[in-house]
Design an enzyme around this catalytic site. Structure first.
Site, PDB file in Angstrom:
ATOM      1  N   SER A  76       0.866  -1.173   0.000  1.00 27.52           N
ATOM      2  CA  SER A  76       0.000   0.000   0.000  1.00 27.52           C
ATOM      3  C   SER A  76       0.903   1.222   0.000  1.00 27.52           C
ATOM      4  O   SER A  76       1.717   1.400   0.906  1.00 27.52           O
ATOM      5  CB  SER A  76      -0.905   0.004   1.244  1.00 27.52           C
ATOM      6  OG  SER A  76      -1.699   1.165   1.276  1.00 27.52           O
ATOM      7  N   SER A  77       0.784   2.047  -1.030  1.00 27.51           N
ATOM      8  CA  SER A  77       1.698   3.179  -1.196  1.00 27.51           C
ATOM      9  C   SER A  77       1.479   4.253  -0.143  1.00 27.51           C
ATOM     10  O   SER A  77       0.459   4.281   0.559  1.00 27.51           O
ATOM     11  CB  SER A  77       1.522   3.792  -2.588  1.00 27.51           C
ATOM     12  OG  SER A  77       1.826   2.874  -3.596  1.00 27.51           O
TER      13      SER A  77
END
Length: 371
Positions: A76-77
């Protein structure tokens, strides 16, 4: 954060899409440490709400346990990066969006909150990752269509939603497939993290599809770092295949006054590595760790066995260079850096990319000025 996205980020928390066991990634040290929601819910929530990237899968799902695996394969960025890319995408009500790389499903959920779940299609190559994202999206009340497949092909055959007004990739590419252009509407936007095989440096290219839909072109917007599309992963050259024992003794030698910082820049998001990759095609480089004031930077030709190395030593005005093979790789790299300086050290947003049926071409300032 711009007002058009603020409510979506408020109403769609990243925490809903994160697994119970995750590995926040420290951008400074490069280290990942497991955080288990069941064991330390407060720490887990703190990282979920942070601006840190979070690893959610290792080794294509073959990893088990709390210790980090060998290679992170889904994540998840950073929320700030997610917002920046969505801002660049510039979606409008009524538009259809194709996302390449579902990951946790959070990015698709943000888009669905703005445009409606029926307007979003997201493609994920990993079946387990796709299933978890689909479940999380449905549980949250945003039943986006999650397709398990190869995003390099897009999603056009038999899909009622193509052509798409927007295409966004959340994985790094070295080649942008023309299928994405073909599946886009005229004037549509394709946003993709792109780089060369020179190194890990990437930037997001914001490509606008031409009216005849035979090409897409546009500038790079910002430096980024993404896991690469699995079919385009970087395979590190095997050093011993290029430089067998004794090879340095027969290599051509010279010296350079170029400093280490002038070649490597000041960090992973420095434009110099990106620019060199554009000017020196088909070359990968690696940087050794500094040992007792000595650092070697290696260059490997991807189409032959040409190689070069420059050895920097603390306190010395010159660095020694060794090179061997059909290509004079160090000469090419040094010339590329001179070109970059002569062009007044252009940053990312002066470079751009054009994609058509013949492939992709990088340019400086204008598509008529190829790099």
């Amino acid at each position: 954060m711009s007002p058009d996205w603020a409510k979506s980020f408020q109403d769609v928390p990243r925490s809903h899409f994160l697994p119970d066991v995750m590995w926040p990634h420290d951008m400074t040290t490069g280290l990942c440490v497991a955080v288990d929601k069941r064991q330390d819910p407060q720490a887990w929530q703190r990282y979920a709400d942070s601006d840190d990237p979070v690893v959610t899968q290792w080794d294509d799902g073959a990893h088990d346990g709390h210790e980090p695996g060998k290679v992170f394969s889904s994540s998840s960025s950073m929320p700030s990066l997610v917002f920046s890319m969505l801002a660049d995408l510039d979606v409008k009500p009524g538009q259809r969006v194709l996302e390449i790389g579902t990951g946790t499903g959070w990015n698709a959920a943000l888009l669905a909150h703005r445009l409606g779940a029926g307007s979003i299609v997201t493609v994920e190559v990993d079946g387990a990752v796709a299933a978890r994202a689909r479940e999380a999206l449905e549980r949250f009340g945003l039943p986006v269509e999650v397709v398990h497949g190869d995003g390099f092909l897009g999603y056009g055959a038999g899909a009622q939603r193509a052509p798409y007004d927007r295409v966004i990739a959340t994985c790094g590419l070295r080649k942008v497939p023309f299928a994405w252009v073909e599946q886009s509407s005229a004037g549509g936007v394709i946003l993709v993290p792109w780089g060369t095989c020179y190194g890990p440096g990437e930037a997001t290219a914001r490509l606008v599809v031409a009216e005849d839909r035979r090409s897409a072109s546009g500038p790079f917007t910002r430096p980024v770092g993404f896991m690469r599309m699995r079919s385009q992963r970087f395979v590190r050259p095997r050093h011993d295949e290029y430089v067998p024992a004794g090879a340095e003794e027969t290599a051509d030698t010279s010296f350079t006054t170029l400093r280490e910082a002038e070649l490597l820049g000041t960090g992973g998001f420095d434009v110099i590595g990106f620019a060199l990759g554009l000017r020196v095609p088909g070359v990968a480089h690696t940087v050794d760790r500094e040992r007792e004031g000595r650092r070697a930077v290696w260059f490997y030709g991807r189409s032959d066995r040409s190689w070069a190395v420059v050895v920097f030593r603390a306190g010395r005005e010159e660095a020694k260079v060794y090179q061997s093979g059909p290509r004079r790789l160090w000469d090419e790299v040094e010339a590329a850096r001179r070109w970059w300086v002569e062009q007044e050290r252009p940053s990312f947003n002066r470079f751009g990319l054009t994609v058509d049926a013949d492939g992709g071409r990088a340019w400086l300032d204008s598509p008529d000025n190829p790099v």
